[in-house]
Design a protein around this motif. Structure first.
Motif, PDB file in Angstrom:
ATOM      1  N   GLN A  88      -2.192   1.580   4.417  1.00 50.71           N
ATOM      2  CA  GLN A  88      -1.739   2.751   3.685  1.00 50.71           C
ATOM      3  C   GLN A  88      -1.045   3.679   4.668  1.00 50.71           C
ATOM      4  N   ARG A  89       0.191   4.035   4.345  1.00 46.61           N
ATOM      5  CA  ARG A  89       0.935   4.963   5.193  1.00 46.61           C
ATOM      6  C   ARG A  89       0.297   6.342   5.124  1.00 46.61           C
ATOM      7  N   ASP A 148       0.632   8.745   1.929  1.00 49.90           N
ATOM      8  CA  ASP A 148       1.023   7.940   0.771  1.00 49.90           C
ATOM      9  C   ASP A 148      -0.232   7.492   0.027  1.00 49.90           C
ATOM     10  N   GLU A 208       3.435  -2.796   9.472  1.00 44.76           N
ATOM     11  CA  GLU A 208       4.361  -3.020   8.364  1.00 44.76           C
ATOM     12  C   GLU A 208       5.602  -3.772   8.834  1.00 44.76           C
TER      13      GLU A 208
END
Length: 110
Positions: free
Chosen positions: A35-36, A39, A2
């Protein structure tokens, strides 16, 4: 990944990744999203990947130690760099006798 959005991410010793992490990295490279943990939302990322390893990727893929899909994603522009000891020997070969003599004299060698 990210934080590398819009830039370059260097992955050193990528050949040491487990197969499960390789498949997760492949998913990010294929779909440009991640995708965290914890989350529900996906984040779109645009990242250039530079990867390095001291292993022979083709051999690792044939031995099923490296994901073939990830190999093909990463080997778009491969650069083979000789081991450092070979590079030093090659560099020394280009020095002429006069330069070697001056260097030896400067270092106090006979």
């Amino acid at each position: 990944m990210e934080l590398a959005d819009g830039g370059t991410l260097f992955l050193d010793e990528i050949g040491e990744l487990s197969l499960s992490l390789q498949s997760k990295l492949l998913r990010v490279l294929q779909y440009d999203d991640l995708q965290r943990i914890g989350d529900d939302r996906s984040l779109w990322v645009n990242t250039r990947i530079v990867a390095a390893t001291n292993k022979n990727f083709k051999h690792e893929v044939m031995e099923n130690n490296f994901c073939s899909g990830l190999y093909y994603r990463l080997s778009v522009f491969p650069i083979a760099v000789p081991p450092l000891e070979n590079a030093i020997m090659i560099s020394c070969c280009w020095l002429d006798a006069g330069t070697l003599h001056r260097l030896a004299k400067r270092l106090g060698l006979k």
